[in-house]
Design an enzyme around this catalytic site. Structure first.
Site, mmCIF file in Angstrom:
data_model
loop_
_atom_site.group_PDB
_atom_site.id
_atom_site.type_symbol
_atom_site.label_atom_id
_atom_site.label_comp_id
_atom_site.label_asym_id
_atom_site.label_seq_id
_atom_site.Cartn_x
_atom_site.Cartn_y
_atom_site.Cartn_z
ATOM 1 N N ASP A 47 0.859 -1.184 0.000
ATOM 2 C CA ASP A 47 0.000 0.000 0.000
ATOM 3 C C ASP A 47 0.898 1.238 0.000
ATOM 4 O O ASP A 47 2.014 1.175 -0.504
ATOM 5 C CB ASP A 47 -0.951 -0.029 1.202
ATOM 6 C CG ASP A 47 -2.293 0.641 0.911
ATOM 7 O OD1 ASP A 47 -2.293 1.842 0.584
ATOM 8 O OD2 ASP A 47 -3.338 -0.028 1.008
ATOM 9 N N HIS A 58 2.218 2.111 -3.169
ATOM 10 C CA HIS A 58 1.297 3.059 -3.789
ATOM 11 C C HIS A 58 1.801 4.495 -3.694
ATOM 12 O O HIS A 58 1.035 5.434 -3.905
ATOM 13 C CB HIS A 58 -0.087 2.952 -3.146
ATOM 14 C CG HIS A 58 -0.764 1.643 -3.380
ATOM 15 N ND1 HIS A 58 -2.006 1.330 -2.864
ATOM 16 C CD2 HIS A 58 -0.368 0.536 -4.076
ATOM 17 C CE1 HIS A 58 -2.344 0.099 -3.235
ATOM 18 N NE2 HIS A 58 -1.368 -0.396 -3.963
#
Length: 387
Positions: free
Chosen positions: A213, A236
């Site tokens: 993430d 991310h």
């Protein structure tokens, strides 16, 4: 090195020059990775807290099985506690063996606590497998969390394989995180590297972060953050947000992100807000000296975040974004549109600056797309047209 980093370096080394050392093995900790050492660590913490001078908790080489552990500093007498770790702390591999109370290792209301070295292994693979199979699984726990604490230092620490967030800083003031490694596979769900919220004076420096993430996520209520010297990937990217879920929400201001490299990440530098009414804001943000390598969305503002069009369809974000600067950002984009500023229709972005932004896609220059964004741009023509 930021002024805050210099302050902490001298402050903690001076305070820990003379102190009492508490070896966790003397309190019964076992280094075979099989016998639960939670009580031994808590006993060592209790003794360090009771000391009227600076103290050190020492964890020798070896593997130490730790279940949920809560370090409360509210009644500590010690004026500084250092935790020096040469070993590895292991969470149980069975996620059902950990209480689902949000944190595996939790510090709350501590002051002048420093952690040097060591590995924190959340052993989250079984929970990731459960989540990826879309079964009914627990949310999971953060590996290492600090709540409502002041003057925190983490240096040379590795946090890996967390069930969820790896490091959480919540409601803290003056924290230095430097020289850390945060490691989880790119397909591990919800494993943000470092999440900061409701905090001020936090520096994150000279660290390698690869997760499933956000490498670093910045929640509401943050101010005066300094992020420098980060290698991000997989993951991310570095994200301010998601913001604006609550109608009454604290904003984010005075954030510097510089000297960062992104490698094959989903995003580079991102600001993300829910498409819902809110009084939140993002202002005075600098993204500077950044290298993108095969990044899907190198520069992105997304103010229409609304997964599955639930709870926010056809609404404009109330979060006001202003005075965001992108300077000296170059490298390669994995998609044709490398700069995407999708701002709120009800609260357009203002004061956006794009300077010396040079991003390529395949063998040509990447494109830019701007909606409801105002400011100035210098560099290639697409950026000038965008604003």
């Amino acid at each position: 090195m930021s002024p805050l980093a210099i302050f902490f370096f001298f402050f903690f080394n001076l305070s820990l020059a003379t102190n009492t050392i508490y070896n966790v093995q003397n309190f019964g900790a076992q280094s075979n990775g099989k016998i639960d050492s939670t009580k031994a660590f808590l006993s060592a913490w209790g003794s360090a807290c009771a000391s009227t001078s600076a103290s050190t908790i020492y964890v020798p080489r070896g593997n130490y099985l730790i279940r949920n552990i809560y370090f409360n500093g509210q009644t500590c007498k010690s004026n500084a506690i250092a935790i020096h770790i040469d070993g590895t702390l292991l969470a149980p591999s069975d996620y059902n063996a950990i209480d689902n109370d949000g944190s595996w290792i939790k510090f709350e209301k501590v002051n002048r606590v420093s952690i040097y070295g060591g590995i924190f292994d959340g052993q989250g693979a079984s929970l990731w497998a459960c989540k990826n199979s879309k079964k009914n699984c627990p949310k999971g726990t953060t590996a290492l969390a600090f709540y409502n604490s002041n003057n925190i230092v983490m240096s040379g620490v590795t946090v890996q394989n967390s069930q969820m967030f790896h490091i959480l800083v919540d409601g803290c003031h003056n924290a230095m995180i430097q020289g850390v490694k945060v490691l989880s596979p790119g397909n591990s769900p919800n494993t943000d590297g470092i999440h900061v919220q409701s905090s001020s004076g936090v520096s994150i420096m000279n660290s390698n972060i690869g997760t499933g993430d956000d490498c670093i996520s910045i929640g509401p209520g943050n101010s005066n953050l300094w992020i420098e010297g980060i290698a991000c990937g997989p993951g991310h990217g570095i994200s301010i947000g998601s913001l604006g879920w609550e109608s009454q929400e604290q904003g984010v201001q005075n954030v510097t992100v510089k000297m960062v490299s992104f490698t094959s990440t989903e995003n580079g530098v991102r600001v993300k807000t829910w498409a819902r009414p809110s009084n939140g804001f993002v202002r005075n943000v600098l993204f500077q000296h950044i290298v993108m390598s095969n990044v899907q969305n190198p520069i992105i503002i997304d103010q229409n975040y609304c997964p599955n069009h639930e709870s926010c369809p056809n609404q404009g974000s109330g979060v006001k974004i202003s005075d965001v600067t992108y300077e000296d950002i170059h490298g390669t984009s994995a998609t044709e549109i490398a700069v995407k500023l999708d701002c709120s229709k009800t609260n357009p972005c203002s004061g956006i600056t794009l300077e010396d932004v040079n991003l390529s896609y395949k063998n040509g220059r990447a494109e830019a797309s701007c909606v409801n964004a105002g400011g100035r741009a210098s560099g290639f023509e697409e950026l000038s047209k965008c604003l």
